[in-house]
Design an enzyme around this catalytic site. Structure first.
Site, PDB file in Angstrom:
ATOM      1  N   ASP A   1      48.270  49.977  53.110  1.00 58.30           N
ATOM      2  CA  ASP A   1      47.901  51.148  52.314  1.00 58.30           C
ATOM      3  C   ASP A   1      49.021  51.492  51.337  1.00 58.30           C
ATOM      4  O   ASP A   1      50.199  51.456  51.684  1.00 58.30           O
ATOM      5  CB  ASP A   1      47.626  52.337  53.264  1.00 58.30           C
ATOM      6  CG  ASP A   1      46.862  53.451  52.585  1.00 58.30           C
ATOM      7  OD1 ASP A   1      47.364  53.996  51.585  1.00 58.30           O
ATOM      8  OD2 ASP A   1      45.760  53.793  53.057  1.00 58.30           O
TER       9      ASP A   1
ATOM     10  N   ILE B   1      46.811  46.916  46.903  1.00 59.33           N
ATOM     11  CA  ILE B   1      45.905  45.753  46.857  1.00 59.33           C
ATOM     12  C   ILE B   1      45.835  45.153  45.445  1.00 59.33           C
ATOM     13  O   ILE B   1      45.386  44.021  45.275  1.00 59.33           O
ATOM     14  CB  ILE B   1      44.477  46.058  47.388  1.00 59.33           C
ATOM     15  CG1 ILE B   1      43.810  47.202  46.624  1.00 59.33           C
ATOM     16  CG2 ILE B   1      44.478  46.304  48.884  1.00 59.33           C
ATOM     17  CD1 ILE B   1      42.307  47.326  46.919  1.00 59.33           C
TER      18      ILE B   1
ATOM     19  N   ALA C   1      40.775  52.485  47.751  1.00 61.72           N
ATOM     20  CA  ALA C   1      40.072  52.737  46.493  1.00 61.72           C
ATOM     21  C   ALA C   1      40.591  54.028  45.879  1.00 61.72           C
ATOM     22  O   ALA C   1      41.141  54.893  46.565  1.00 61.72           O
ATOM     23  CB  ALA C   1      38.565  52.866  46.742  1.00 61.72           C
TER      24      ALA C   1
ATOM     25  N   THR D   1      42.653  49.353  41.091  1.00 60.54           N
ATOM     26  CA  THR D   1      42.423  49.303  42.539  1.00 60.54           C
ATOM     27  C   THR D   1      41.010  48.810  42.863  1.00 60.54           C
ATOM     28  O   THR D   1      40.844  47.900  43.689  1.00 60.54           O
ATOM     29  CB  THR D   1      42.652  50.694  43.160  1.00 60.54           C
ATOM     30  OG1 THR D   1      44.029  51.026  42.996  1.00 60.54           O
ATOM     31  CG2 THR D   1      42.303  50.702  44.645  1.00 60.54           C
TER      32      THR D   1
ATOM     33  N   ASP E   1      27.026  54.515  47.464  1.00 64.39           N
ATOM     34  CA  ASP E   1      25.690  54.560  46.842  1.00 64.39           C
ATOM     35  C   ASP E   1      25.753  55.112  45.418  1.00 64.39           C
ATOM     36  O   ASP E   1      24.755  55.101  44.704  1.00 64.39           O
ATOM     37  CB  ASP E   1      24.697  55.359  47.703  1.00 64.39           C
ATOM     38  CG  ASP E   1      25.021  56.851  47.782  1.00 64.39           C
ATOM     39  OD1 ASP E   1      26.118  57.249  47.350  1.00 64.39           O
ATOM     40  OD2 ASP E   1      24.176  57.610  48.282  1.00 64.39           O
TER      41      ASP E   1
ATOM     42  N   ALA F   1      31.326  52.950  38.216  1.00 65.14           N
ATOM     43  CA  ALA F   1      31.307  51.689  37.456  1.00 65.14           C
ATOM     44  C   ALA F   1      32.345  50.715  38.020  1.00 65.14           C
ATOM     45  O   ALA F   1      32.081  49.507  38.133  1.00 65.14           O
ATOM     46  CB  ALA F   1      31.583  51.975  35.978  1.00 65.14           C
TER      47      ALA F   1
ATOM     48  N   LYS G   1      33.532  50.684  41.123  1.00 65.48           N
ATOM     49  CA  LYS G   1      33.076  50.229  42.450  1.00 65.48           C
ATOM     50  C   LYS G   1      32.002  49.144  42.271  1.00 65.48           C
ATOM     51  O   LYS G   1      31.977  48.144  42.986  1.00 65.48           O
ATOM     52  CB  LYS G   1      32.510  51.394  43.273  1.00 65.48           C
ATOM     53  CG  LYS G   1      33.531  52.405  43.744  1.00 65.48           C
ATOM     54  CD  LYS G   1      34.572  51.857  44.694  1.00 65.48           C
ATOM     55  CE  LYS G   1      34.025  51.552  46.066  1.00 65.48           C
ATOM     56  NZ  LYS G   1      35.111  51.147  46.998  1.00 65.48           N
TER      57      LYS G   1
ATOM     58  N   ASN H   1      27.410  60.162  51.005  1.00 69.07           N
ATOM     59  CA  ASN H   1      28.578  61.028  51.210  1.00 69.07           C
ATOM     60  C   ASN H   1      28.944  61.216  52.669  1.00 69.07           C
ATOM     61  O   ASN H   1      28.076  61.463  53.501  1.00 69.07           O
ATOM     62  CB  ASN H   1      28.296  62.400  50.623  1.00 69.07           C
ATOM     63  CG  ASN H   1      28.479  62.373  49.147  1.00 69.07           C
ATOM     64  OD1 ASN H   1      27.566  61.990  48.424  1.00 69.07           O
ATOM     65  ND2 ASN H   1      29.660  62.705  48.698  1.00 69.07           N
TER      66      ASN H   1
ATOM     67  N   ARG I   1      22.725  65.291  47.629  1.00 67.40           N
ATOM     68  CA  ARG I   1      23.246  64.014  48.163  1.00 67.40           C
ATOM     69  C   ARG I   1      22.880  63.935  49.644  1.00 67.40           C
ATOM     70  O   ARG I   1      22.630  64.951  50.296  1.00 67.40           O
ATOM     71  CB  ARG I   1      24.781  63.907  48.044  1.00 67.40           C
ATOM     72  CG  ARG I   1      25.397  64.020  46.703  1.00 67.40           C
ATOM     73  CD  ARG I   1      24.981  63.007  45.691  1.00 67.40           C
ATOM     74  NE  ARG I   1      25.344  61.622  45.950  1.00 67.40           N
ATOM     75  CZ  ARG I   1      25.247  60.653  45.038  1.00 67.40           C
ATOM     76  NH1 ARG I   1      24.830  60.936  43.817  1.00 67.40           N
ATOM     77  NH2 ARG I   1      25.561  59.423  45.321  1.00 67.40           N
TER      78      ARG I   1
HETATM   79  N1  LIG Z   1      34.270  59.671  50.987  1.00 66.34           N
HETATM   80  C1  LIG Z   1      32.994  59.368  50.852  1.00 66.34           C
HETATM   81  O1  LIG Z   1      32.113  60.238  50.962  1.00 66.34           O
HETATM   82  C2  LIG Z   1      32.580  57.931  50.573  1.00 66.34           C
HETATM   83  C3  LIG Z   1      31.217  57.615  50.583  1.00 66.34           C
HETATM   84  C4  LIG Z   1      30.822  56.286  50.370  1.00 66.34           C
HETATM   85  C5  LIG Z   1      31.785  55.315  50.163  1.00 66.34           C
HETATM   86  N2  LIG Z   1      33.091  55.642  50.143  1.00 66.34           N
HETATM   87  C6  LIG Z   1      34.075  54.556  49.947  1.00 66.34           C
HETATM   88  O2  LIG Z   1      34.835  54.481  51.138  1.00 66.34           O
HETATM   89  C7  LIG Z   1      36.165  54.071  50.840  1.00 66.34           C
HETATM   90  C8  LIG Z   1      37.153  55.043  51.457  1.00 66.34           C
HETATM   91  O3  LIG Z   1      36.908  56.348  50.922  1.00 66.34           O
HETATM   92  P1  LIG Z   1      37.747  57.608  51.424  1.00 66.34           P
HETATM   93  O4  LIG Z   1      36.919  58.801  51.163  1.00 66.34           O
HETATM   94  O5  LIG Z   1      38.284  57.356  52.786  1.00 66.34           O
HETATM   95  O6  LIG Z   1      38.934  57.579  50.371  1.00 66.34           O
HETATM   96  P2  LIG Z   1      40.372  58.247  50.428  1.00 66.34           P
HETATM   97  O7  LIG Z   1      40.697  58.594  49.016  1.00 66.34           O
HETATM   98  O8  LIG Z   1      40.435  59.320  51.463  1.00 66.34           O
HETATM   99  O9  LIG Z   1      41.311  57.061  50.934  1.00 66.34           O
HETATM  100  C9  LIG Z   1      41.637  55.961  50.141  1.00 66.34           C
HETATM  101  C10 LIG Z   1      42.835  55.269  50.785  1.00 66.34           C
HETATM  102  O10 LIG Z   1      43.118  54.090  50.011  1.00 66.34           O
HETATM  103  C11 LIG Z   1      44.520  54.058  49.735  1.00 66.34           C
HETATM  104  N3  LIG Z   1      44.683  53.354  48.458  1.00 66.34           N
HETATM  105  C12 LIG Z   1      44.288  53.774  47.226  1.00 66.34           C
HETATM  106  N4  LIG Z   1      44.601  52.841  46.306  1.00 66.34           N
HETATM  107  C13 LIG Z   1      45.182  51.811  46.971  1.00 66.34           C
HETATM  108  C14 LIG Z   1      45.704  50.550  46.577  1.00 66.34           C
HETATM  109  N5  LIG Z   1      45.704  50.182  45.289  1.00 66.34           N
HETATM  110  N6  LIG Z   1      46.198  49.729  47.520  1.00 66.34           N
HETATM  111  C15 LIG Z   1      46.207  50.098  48.834  1.00 66.34           C
HETATM  112  N7  LIG Z   1      45.753  51.286  49.261  1.00 66.34           N
HETATM  113  C16 LIG Z   1      45.243  52.129  48.345  1.00 66.34           C
HETATM  114  C17 LIG Z   1      44.945  55.520  49.671  1.00 66.34           C
HETATM  115  O11 LIG Z   1      46.343  55.664  49.867  1.00 66.34           O
HETATM  116  C18 LIG Z   1      44.109  56.122  50.794  1.00 66.34           C
HETATM  117  O12 LIG Z   1      44.761  55.989  52.029  1.00 66.34           O
HETATM  118  C19 LIG Z   1      36.245  53.984  49.315  1.00 66.34           C
HETATM  119  O13 LIG Z   1      36.124  52.642  48.933  1.00 66.34           O
HETATM  120  C20 LIG Z   1      35.058  54.781  48.819  1.00 66.34           C
HETATM  121  O14 LIG Z   1      34.581  54.253  47.608  1.00 66.34           O
HETATM  122  C21 LIG Z   1      33.520  56.928  50.336  1.00 66.34           C
END
Ligand SMILES: NC(=O)c1ccc[n+]([C@@H]2O[C@H](COP(=O)([O-])OP(=O)(O)OC[C@H]3O[C@@H](n4cnc5c(N)ncnc54)[C@H](O)[C@@H]3O)[C@@H](O)[C@H]2O)c1
Length: 305
Positions: free
Chosen positions: A57, A84, A107, A125, A152, A180, A182, A207, A242
């Site tokens: 991370d 990453i 992300a 990212t 989604d 876009a 993603k 969500n 949502r």
């Molecule tokens: N939160 C939601 O409701 C939701 C819903 C559907 C999908 N998602 C997807 O789930 C995944 C996680 O979402 P989340 O809400 O836990 O996000 P978040 O923002 O809470 O966590 C993202 C994590 O990724 C790390 N990170 C960011 N850029 C990085 C990089 N370049 N290299 C390494 N680490 C990096 C951050 O430090 C953090 O720990 C994402 O891919 C998001 O698109 C989230």
């Protein structure tokens, strides 16, 4: 004397098949210090006591090592700070730990930031980072399954009065830079599977809500506002709908995809739990014993959930 013919016993289909397990395996979790990644790590350690997890991370503003503090002294857990989007670092991690499974939560995730702060970090990212992981999985050749956690939001939005639902066949129609980028990562996954047979699975979840979410997102943002005695700002008329999934249900679905998913497949994850922002605000107000009048409309058209 009548002879009795013994019917051959039916073989149980499960008897000879191996039920997949993560025990004894090494899993690389990218972005495991964030909201969903940290809940996923808690779930996996609880279910598979003999798994080894490498949490890779970058610790951006939304990553927090406190989210995984329970495992800091756990021999099964290793934290590696890294990006990453940094190909050298990603290659080195794959070489050193040789993961059997990979799951990517890393992300840039906040829609409003992708609009108001800029999209470059999102491209780095969410696209370049996914490319680096796919390359590393392809070169290693030993990863059993790689799950790319997507959203989604890549499908855009449905009309408010629509009865339709997104399916895995719905065409991509991202409306904001976050979605876009993603979608770009998802397309690379598809291409790497079709071209080189990389065992990647893409998931699109709606969500999430639950513990450890960064308070820029709707529910923790509203809860904190209530704790501070403030009003709940609703964007527009608050009718934006949502679907809401509990983060541990999402984690369980991801575990299934990782262990039982078909390489190259796309899986949508939802809860059939649709609500508009006004209904969410009303529930939180009710929980805090406040009347509905404590929300205020705001002149913006969108806020990220
Ligand atoms: N939160 C939601 O409701 C939701 C819903 C559907 C999908 N998602 C997807 O789930 C995944 C996680 O979402 P989340 O809400 O836990 O996000 P978040 O923002 O809470 O966590 C993202 C994590 O990724 C790390 N990170 C960011 N850029 C990085 C990089 N370049 N290299 C390494 N680490 C990096 C951050 O430090 C953090 O720990 C994402 O891919 C998001 O698109 C989230």
């Amino acid at each position: 004397m009548a002879t009795t013919i013994k019917k051959p016993r039916k073989k149980s289909p499960l008897k000879h098949s191996v039920i997949p397990t993560l025990n004894g395996k090494t899993m690389l979790v990218c972005g495991g210090a964030g909201f969903i990644g940290s809940n996923f790590i808690h779930h996996i350690f609880e279910k598979y006591p003999k798994v080894r997890i490498i949490n890779f991370d970058k610790l951006t503003y939304s990553g927090n090592t406190d989210n995984v503090r329970d495992f800091v002294k756990d021999a099964r857990y290793t934290f590696v700070k890294g990006d990453i989007a940094d190909q050298k670092k990603v290659t080195a991690v794959f070489k050193k730990y040789q993961p059997d499974y990979v799951i990517n939560f890393a992300a840039e995730t906040h829609v409003d930031r992708s609009i108001h702060v800029g999209s470059l970090e999102f491209i780095n990212t969410n696209i370049v980072g996914v490319f680096n992981l796919l390359e590393a999985v392809k070169v290693a050749g030993t990863v059993q399954s790689f799950v790319q956690v997507s959203t989604d939001e890549v499908y855009g939005s449905l009309a408010l009065d629509s009865e339709d639902k997104f399916s895995e066949q719905t065409a991509f129609a991202p409306n904001v830079p976050y979605a876009a980028t993603k979608a770009g990562g998802d397309m690379l996954c598809r291409a790497y599977h079709n071209t080189w047979g990389v065992p990647v699975i893409v998931t699109h979840c709606s969500n999430n809500y639950g513990p450890r979410q960064y308070p820029e997102k709707l529910i923790p943002f509203f809860v904190l506002r209530m704790l501070e005695g403030k009003t709940l700002p609703l964007y527009g008329d608050g009718n934006h709908v949502r679907d809401w999934v509990y983060v541990l249900d999402h984690s369980r679905a991801l575990e299934l995809c990782l262990l039982n998913g078909k390489p190259g497949a796309v899986y949508n994850i939802g809860a059939d739990n649709e609500m508009n922002n006004r209904e969410i605000a009303d529930r939180i107000l009710k929980y805090f014993g406040k009347g509905k009048g404590t929300t205020v409309g705001m002149p913006l058209t969108r806020r990220s959930l």
